[in-house]
Write an enzyme that holds these catalytic residues in place. Structure first.
Site, PDB file in Angstrom:
ATOM      1  N   LYS A  80      -1.047   4.675   3.480  1.00 29.30           N
ATOM      2  CA  LYS A  80       0.311   4.590   4.048  1.00 29.30           C
ATOM      3  C   LYS A  80       1.320   4.986   2.981  1.00 29.30           C
ATOM      4  CE  LYS A  80       2.995   0.984   6.522  1.00 29.30           C
ATOM      5  NZ  LYS A  80       2.877  -0.400   7.042  1.00 29.30           N
ATOM      6  N   SER A 156       3.576  -0.946  11.762  1.00 27.68           N
ATOM      7  CA  SER A 156       4.181   0.199  11.096  1.00 27.68           C
ATOM      8  C   SER A 156       3.162   1.093  10.389  1.00 27.68           C
ATOM      9  CB  SER A 156       5.213  -0.283  10.060  1.00 27.68           C
ATOM     10  OG  SER A 156       4.593  -1.032   9.023  1.00 27.68           O
ATOM     11  N   SER A 180       1.496  -5.269  11.061  1.00 28.86           N
ATOM     12  CA  SER A 180       1.462  -3.818  10.940  1.00 28.86           C
ATOM     13  C   SER A 180       0.112  -3.216  10.569  1.00 28.86           C
ATOM     14  CB  SER A 180       2.515  -3.362   9.919  1.00 28.86           C
ATOM     15  OG  SER A 180       3.808  -3.538  10.447  1.00 28.86           O
TER      16      SER A 180
END
Length: 465
Positions: A80, A156, A180
């Site tokens: 990420k 996310s 997330s």
């Protein structure tokens, strides 16, 4: 070639160690797949081609020289884009951050996976500043669900879930503040692990809400998930939350299964009435694990409210300078939540922390009598991109916050959770298996048992196979 995009990571590493396939061939194959598939799913924001090929060639040279290779030798992984990646600006999904200087060093967890032989192939799309459950990034574009490109990947850690599900990387790294890791795992149909708060160091990653932020891995296979987790364990003085944590390997525990565990299904707040896919998934997992009790977790709704207030207050304080200087460069939905947090009375934050401590103490009493709790991850499978509302227990509610309905109370007190995927007739949906603090081994034992029983598995997306 003796592997494909959906071969488990531990089998790829074994083949590389045996010389059945070269690390360079593996990495070249995955880079080619990323080039073909990523335009459809938009999971990657950066591809580290030169770095990946150089590391792969080094692994092959080490094997030829007779050196011992790491447990994840040659396995591709991605992170990420809130993890520092040497040579790249740490975007954290934002417009503002992409103007930062390139990171001089990798994040601690990226370093640890690399030290185990895993090969970084890129940085991944995410919700702006991790304040998102949808994966619809206003700056980099929506990340798409590999099982249906018209649907959300979840957020996310959207790129992490999507890339792993799409066969672009067998392992990926994400973060989980309020859900997330678990929400993208649920919507994309892969396994995810949110460890205990403080278990894995967050050093050189971009924060969202310090007292709630967790980092953890995604995988398509539970053995892979355990291997990645074990490779990343250990204290780090630069993250006070985990400075003193000892390494407690979980891989050997997988073989123990769930024999002897006291297992309960969460009801009350976590009830799945009116949520047919979530209800069927929870029941399938409960039957497979032999759950014998139903459990009402008193105060879960209060814990969720506390998580909202703590998240708003801490994140707004952290971003206040950026908001004052460049408010127009934020996604309006993210910006408005930060601004609301900045105006929140301090007394609310203090009360939220008190509620958090109370719920923690209540849950510790529960874990004196229970080893594992089963609960849904999301109230529904992946919604359509652009969808704004959700039908929930007969009411129409905003979609974005309510994808985290079942994850936020658990994050609030930092419990370890494995998200496990269940495929019904259509899209996947996830189930949480939750244990007491520091008992990631229990979560992964349950996940492994479910995978072996065929109840939970990560299926190759038909449209991308």
């Amino acid at each position: 070639m003796s592997f494909d995009a959906f071969t488990p990571a531990h089998l790829i590493a074994a083949q590389i160690r045996e010389g059945a396939v070269s690390a360079e061939a593996v990495i070249t194959g995955f880079l080619d797949r990323i080039a073909r598939i990523n335009p459809q799913v938009n999971a990657f924001t950066d591809v580290t081609t030169e770095r990946a090929l150089a590391q792969a060639r080094g692994i092959d040279a080490a094997r030829i020289a007779g050196q011992t290779l790491g447990p994840l030798a040659g396995v591709p992984f991605a992170a990420k884009n809130l993890f520092d990646i040497e040579g790249l600006p740490t975007r954290a999904g934002s417009k503002v951050n992409r103007e930062r200087a390139p990171a001089p060093r990798d994040a601690a967890l990226v370093e640890r996976l690399s030290a185990a032989g895993a090969v970084l192939v890129g940085g991944l799309n995410m919700g702006e500043y991790a304040y998102d459950f949808t994966g619809e990034n206003a700056h980099d574009g929506a990340c798409r669900n590999p099982h249906d490109l018209a649907r959300m990947a979840g957020g996310s850690s959207s790129g992490s879930g999507s890339a792993t599900a799409a066969g672009l990387a067998p392992l990926s790294l994400g973060s989980d503040t309020n859900g997330s890791i678990r929400v993208p795992s649920s919507l994309c149909g892969v396994f995810g692990l949110k460890p205990t708060y403080g278990r894995l160091p967050r050093t050189r990653s971009f924060p969202f809400c310090d007292s709630l932020d967790h980092l953890g891995p995604f995988a398509r296979d539970v053995t892979d998930l355990a291997m990645a987790y074990d490779a990343m364990q250990g204290g780090d003085a630069h993250d006070p939350a985990c400075a003193q944590r000892a390494i407690e390997p979980v891989l050997p525990a997988l073989a123990h299964g769930v024999s002897g565990l006291r297992i309960a299904v969460a009801g009350g707040y976590f009830a799945t009435d009116g949520m047919p896919e979530a209800d069927a998934a929870v029941k399938a997992v409960a039957v497979a694990l032999g759950a014998t009790r139903n459990l009402v977790l008193e105060g879960a709704g209060i814990a969720r409210a506390a998580a909202f207030l703590i998240t708003n207050a801490e994140s707004a304080a952290f971003h206040l300078g950026r908001l004052r200087a460049r408010a127009d460069d934020f996604d309006p939905e993210t910006r408005d939540r930060f601004l609301a947090g900045a105006m929140q009375p301090a007394a609310w934050y203090i009360q939220a922390q008190a509620a958090r401590r109370w719920f923690h103490d209540e849950m510790m009493r529960v874990f004196a009598d229970i080893d594992l709790i089963i609960a849904p991850v999301t109230p529904c499978p992946a919604p359509e991109i652009g969808q704004k509302t959700l039908s929930l227990r007969g009411e129409t509610v905003p979609l974005r916050p309510n994808l985290g309905l079942f994850t936020q109370p658990i994050s609030c007190i930092g419990l370890p959770v494995a998200a496990v995927p269940v495929f019904g007739a259509g899209l996947p949906i996830g189930v949480q298996v939750i244990a007491a603090p520091w008992r990631e081994d229990v979560c992964l034992r349950a996940a492994h048992a479910l995978q072996r029983a065929g109840v939970c598995e990560a299926k190759a997306p038909a449209m991308l196979a």
